[in-house]
Design a protein around this motif. Structure first.
Motif, PDB file in Angstrom:
ATOM      1  N   GLY A  50       0.765  -1.240   0.044  1.00 35.06           N
ATOM      2  CA  GLY A  50       0.068   0.000  -0.019  1.00 35.06           C
ATOM      3  C   GLY A  50       0.917   1.273   0.141  1.00 35.06           C
ATOM      4  O   GLY A  50       2.193   1.218   0.073  1.00 35.06           O
ATOM      5  N   THR A  51       0.134   2.576  -0.210  1.00 32.21           N
ATOM      6  CA  THR A  51       0.975   3.699  -0.160  1.00 32.21           C
ATOM      7  C   THR A  51       0.868   4.314   1.518  1.00 32.21           C
ATOM      8  O   THR A  51      -0.073   4.008   1.961  1.00 32.21           O
ATOM      9  CB  THR A  51       0.122   4.616  -1.074  1.00 32.21           C
ATOM     10  OG1 THR A  51       0.076   3.999  -2.423  1.00 32.21           O
ATOM     11  CG2 THR A  51       0.895   5.809  -1.213  1.00 32.21           C
ATOM     12  N   ASP A  52       1.936   4.890   1.579  1.00 32.93           N
ATOM     13  CA  ASP A  52       2.074   5.384   2.964  1.00 32.93           C
ATOM     14  C   ASP A  52       0.974   6.383   3.152  1.00 32.93           C
ATOM     15  O   ASP A  52       0.978   7.557   2.540  1.00 32.93           O
ATOM     16  CB  ASP A  52       3.636   5.736   3.223  1.00 32.93           C
ATOM     17  CG  ASP A  52       3.953   6.158   4.507  1.00 32.93           C
ATOM     18  OD1 ASP A  52       3.135   5.932   5.415  1.00 32.93           O
ATOM     19  OD2 ASP A  52       4.946   7.043   4.815  1.00 32.93           O
ATOM     20  N   PRO A  53       0.296   6.602   4.282  1.00 35.48           N
ATOM     21  CA  PRO A  53      -0.567   7.587   4.655  1.00 35.48           C
ATOM     22  C   PRO A  53      -0.205   8.805   4.632  1.00 35.48           C
ATOM     23  O   PRO A  53      -0.766  10.022   4.458  1.00 35.48           O
ATOM     24  CB  PRO A  53      -1.553   7.038   6.030  1.00 35.48           C
ATOM     25  CG  PRO A  53      -1.076   5.473   6.140  1.00 35.48           C
ATOM     26  CD  PRO A  53       0.136   5.304   5.301  1.00 35.48           C
ATOM     27  N   ALA A  54       1.121   9.147   5.184  1.00 35.10           N
ATOM     28  CA  ALA A  54       1.697  10.359   5.207  1.00 35.10           C
ATOM     29  C   ALA A  54       2.068  10.898   3.988  1.00 35.10           C
ATOM     30  O   ALA A  54       1.923  12.262   3.755  1.00 35.10           O
ATOM     31  CB  ALA A  54       3.315  10.263   5.838  1.00 35.10           C
ATOM     32  N   TYR A  56      -0.313  10.574   1.598  1.00 31.84           N
ATOM     33  CA  TYR A  56      -1.603  11.505   1.245  1.00 31.84           C
ATOM     34  C   TYR A  56      -1.948  12.567   2.115  1.00 31.84           C
ATOM     35  O   TYR A  56      -2.560  13.619   1.837  1.00 31.84           O
ATOM     36  CB  TYR A  56      -2.712  10.464   1.781  1.00 31.84           C
ATOM     37  CG  TYR A  56      -2.968   9.271   0.732  1.00 31.84           C
ATOM     38  CD1 TYR A  56      -3.302   9.476  -0.366  1.00 31.84           C
ATOM     39  CD2 TYR A  56      -2.933   8.029   1.102  1.00 31.84           C
ATOM     40  CE1 TYR A  56      -3.436   8.323  -1.356  1.00 31.84           C
ATOM     41  CE2 TYR A  56      -2.962   6.683   0.240  1.00 31.84           C
ATOM     42  CZ  TYR A  56      -3.376   7.142  -1.077  1.00 31.84           C
ATOM     43  OH  TYR A  56      -3.280   5.886  -1.731  1.00 31.84           O
ATOM     44  N   LEU A  57      -1.412  12.611   3.407  1.00 32.62           N
ATOM     45  CA  LEU A  57      -1.583  13.971   4.118  1.00 32.62           C
ATOM     46  C   LEU A  57      -0.798  14.770   3.612  1.00 32.62           C
ATOM     47  O   LEU A  57      -1.154  15.928   3.478  1.00 32.62           O
ATOM     48  CB  LEU A  57      -1.074  13.476   5.393  1.00 32.62           C
ATOM     49  CG  LEU A  57      -0.955  14.418   6.542  1.00 32.62           C
ATOM     50  CD1 LEU A  57      -2.501  15.030   6.890  1.00 32.62           C
ATOM     51  CD2 LEU A  57      -0.412  14.107   7.937  1.00 32.62           C
TER      52      LEU A  57
END
Length: 187
Positions: A50-54, A56-57
């Motif tokens: 998956g892609t790191d949520p940071a 997206y932030l």
């Protein structure tokens, strides 16, 4: 397609199923607890796909900042347009000029002084022709000043109220003050 199998109850209370028809596509990389086996040559990078949520932030913060800057620039442009509108307003309403009779009075006065008349000189019971000419020029000057004086008197309360509430431009207020000073000096 489902096949039925036997279930075995273990002494700890768990059950196991003997499934003779197990899927051929079943991946046995877990140990039953749902945690992948690290015995094989799998790495953490392969497991976490998956892609790191940071990320997206960070993208959301950048988008918010761009939108905020855009809105602020737009507000500043609108504000500058409004300010330029009010700064371009001038006081044409108070761009007053004295009537021509004022200049005529000074011309008559100069002629009388050249002819020998002195201000404050009394010639007795009968006024001199110079005195009479000056009186007529002064009366004409006063009559021509009446519209200007009434205009300033009529506009004075409104302009003072507008200025006290900051509802008129500085240029318009200065124009009004200059006109009022000119009329006061004339009267």
């Amino acid at each position: 397609m489902s096949t039925t199998g036997e279930a075995t109850v273990n002494p700890d209370g768990s059950t196991t199923f003997d499934d003779a028809g197990a899927d051929a596509n079943f991946d046995n990389t877990t140990d039953g607890s749902g945690i992948p086996n690290m015995d094989e040559e799998t790495t953490a990078e392969e497991i976490i796909k998956g892609t790191d949520p940071a990320l997206y932030l960070a993208i959301a913060v950048v988008c918010f900042a761009v939108i905020f800057v855009f809105i602020q620039i737009r507000k500043k442009r609108k504000s500058d347009e409004i300010d330029s509108f009010f700064s371009n307003l001038d006081g044409d309403k108070f761009n007053l000029q004295l009537p021509g009779s004022v200049d005529e009075y000074y011309e008559v006065k100069e002629k009388c002084e050249k002819a020998g008349w002195e201000p404050g000189q009394s010639s007795g019971a009968q006024p001199s022709p110079h005195h009479r000419a000056l009186a007529q020029a002064l009366m004409k000057r006063c009559i021509d000043d009446i519209p200007i004086v009434t205009h300033i008197q009529r506009e004075s309360p409104g302009m003072n109220k507008l200025y006290s509430q900051s509802m008129c431009s500085v240029k318009q207020w200065k124009s009004y003050q200059a006109a009022e000073a000119m009329v006061s000096a004339e009267v």
